[in-house]
Design a protein around this motif. Structure first.
Motif, PDB file in Angstrom:
ATOM      1  N   ALA A   1      26.208  -4.583  19.493  1.00 37.13           N
ATOM      2  CA  ALA A   1      26.987  -3.420  19.285  1.00 37.13           C
ATOM      3  C   ALA A   1      26.187  -2.146  19.919  1.00 37.13           C
ATOM      4  N   PHE A   2      24.965  -2.173  19.488  1.00 37.96           N
ATOM      5  CA  PHE A   2      24.093  -1.099  20.133  1.00 37.96           C
ATOM      6  C   PHE A   2      23.865  -1.105  21.449  1.00 37.96           C
ATOM      7  N   ASP A   3      23.690  -2.313  22.304  1.00 36.74           N
ATOM      8  CA  ASP A   3      23.450  -2.485  23.658  1.00 36.74           C
ATOM      9  C   ASP A   3      24.897  -1.932  24.354  1.00 36.74           C
ATOM     10  N   GLU A   4      25.953  -2.309  24.036  1.00 36.83           N
ATOM     11  CA  GLU A   4      27.144  -1.891  24.356  1.00 36.83           C
ATOM     12  C   GLU A   4      27.459  -0.474  24.436  1.00 36.83           C
ATOM     13  N   LEU A   5      27.371  -0.022  23.050  1.00 42.46           N
ATOM     14  CA  LEU A   5      27.495   1.767  22.819  1.00 42.46           C
ATOM     15  C   LEU A   5      26.443   2.384  23.785  1.00 42.46           C
ATOM     16  N   ILE A   6      25.402   2.048  23.874  1.00 45.61           N
ATOM     17  CA  ILE A   6      24.390   2.775  24.611  1.00 45.61           C
ATOM     18  C   ILE A   6      24.534   2.635  26.014  1.00 45.61           C
ATOM     19  N   ASN A   7      24.774   1.479  26.547  1.00 48.77           N
ATOM     20  CA  ASN A   7      25.023   1.284  28.035  1.00 48.77           C
ATOM     21  C   ASN A   7      26.355   2.171  28.362  1.00 48.77           C
ATOM     22  N   HIS A  46      28.885   6.247   9.076  1.00 51.47           N
ATOM     23  CA  HIS A  46      28.795   4.957   9.779  1.00 51.47           C
ATOM     24  C   HIS A  46      27.450   4.052   9.479  1.00 51.47           C
ATOM     25  N   GLN A  47      27.347   2.838   9.836  1.00 51.30           N
ATOM     26  CA  GLN A  47      26.355   2.178   9.768  1.00 51.30           C
ATOM     27  C   GLN A  47      26.254   1.059  10.988  1.00 51.30           C
ATOM     28  N   TRP A  48      25.196   0.568  11.110  1.00 50.46           N
ATOM     29  CA  TRP A  48      24.886  -0.421  12.276  1.00 50.46           C
ATOM     30  C   TRP A  48      25.225  -1.730  11.654  1.00 50.46           C
ATOM     31  N   PHE A  49      24.600  -1.871  10.417  1.00 52.10           N
ATOM     32  CA  PHE A  49      25.001  -3.252   9.647  1.00 52.10           C
ATOM     33  C   PHE A  49      24.936  -3.004   8.164  1.00 52.10           C
ATOM     34  N   SER A  50      25.437  -4.024   7.636  1.00 52.61           N
ATOM     35  CA  SER A  50      25.898  -3.913   6.109  1.00 52.61           C
ATOM     36  C   SER A  50      24.423  -3.872   5.453  1.00 52.61           C
ATOM     37  N   ARG A  94      22.774 -10.641  11.306  1.00 46.76           N
ATOM     38  CA  ARG A  94      23.409  -9.415  11.365  1.00 46.76           C
ATOM     39  C   ARG A  94      22.533  -8.351  12.469  1.00 46.76           C
ATOM     40  N   ILE A  95      21.368  -8.958  12.851  1.00 48.46           N
ATOM     41  CA  ILE A  95      20.505  -8.326  13.601  1.00 48.46           C
ATOM     42  C   ILE A  95      21.209  -8.512  15.151  1.00 48.46           C
ATOM     43  N   VAL A 155      17.555   0.162  14.989  1.00 52.25           N
ATOM     44  CA  VAL A 155      18.284  -0.605  15.772  1.00 52.25           C
ATOM     45  C   VAL A 155      17.410  -0.125  17.311  1.00 52.25           C
ATOM     46  N   ALA A 156      17.137   1.250  17.202  1.00 51.05           N
ATOM     47  CA  ALA A 156      16.339   1.750  18.645  1.00 51.05           C
ATOM     48  C   ALA A 156      14.867   1.066  18.646  1.00 51.05           C
ATOM     49  N   LEU A 157      14.346   0.784  17.615  1.00 53.20           N
ATOM     50  CA  LEU A 157      13.141   0.051  17.526  1.00 53.20           C
ATOM     51  C   LEU A 157      13.164  -1.210  17.999  1.00 53.20           C
ATOM     52  N   ASP A 158      14.080  -1.976  17.405  1.00 52.74           N
ATOM     53  CA  ASP A 158      14.700  -3.231  17.774  1.00 52.74           C
ATOM     54  C   ASP A 158      14.789  -3.464  19.401  1.00 52.74           C
TER      55      ASP A 158
END
Length: 175
Positions: A48-54, A27-31, A41-42, A80-83
């Motif tokens: 996607a990150f915020d939705e999944l982590i929430n 899996h990947q967060w972005f291409s 892309r960011i 994505v975590a640093l961002d």
């Protein structure tokens, strides 16, 4: 790593969500085709990150206890975590980044109470270790407490020494 850390972090819940995009290796967060750091892309990865982590944080009962949550990311997961923390969207108890980088953006001091550990292999040919050095400088300028460990002879991976350093960091910052 979670299976190896469980005994040392008793009572800790581990959640390892998959990034939303399928890739031939997982899996990947972005291409990574073209410009992987394109602002669109960011933004898509952020959503996607915020939705999944929430969803994960609510499911585990930490919706009101983000200071008891830590992010541990490798490569794109680290990006994505640093961002999430550097943008000020997430103020969590700790962040560990293995072989990551900070996407081009202003760093918000809103989450600078989150301690950060950056671990990067000196021989990383995928994301050069200079990326973590630059992230450390940018985060430090915004008031984050940052530890940086560039590991001699290590590539784009998590070494056993890096894993142990992260475990010690989490034990120190979360307990």
């Amino acid at each position: 790593m979670a299976s190896g850390w469980r005994a040392c972090l008793p009572g800790t819940r581990f959640v390892a969500p998959d990034a939303p995009m399928h890739h031939r290796y997982g899996h990947q967060w972005f291409s990574t085709e073209g410009n992987p750091l394109d602002p669109e892309r960011i933004q898509s990865a952020r959503e996607a990150f915020d939705e999944l982590i929430n969803r994960a944080v609510r499911h585990e009962g930490f919706a009101d206890a983000h200071d008891r949550v830590s992010f541990v990311g490798i490569s794109q997961g680290a990006i994505v975590a640093l961002d999430a923390v550097a943008s000020g969207r997430w103020k969590v108890g700790a962040l560990v980044s293995f072989s990551g980088l900070l996407a081009p953006q202003p760093v918000s001091p809103a989450s600078n109470s989150t301690p950060v550990l950056l671990v990067h292999g000196e021989n990383d040919a995928t994301i050069p270790p200079m990326a973590s050095r630059l992230a450390a400088a940018q985060l430090g300028t915004a008031g984050f407490k940052v530890e940086l460990d560039v590991e001699r002879g290590i590539g784009h991976t998590v070494s056993s020494a890096g894993s142990q350093k992260a475990l010690s960091f989490l034990k120190k910052t979360l307990q």
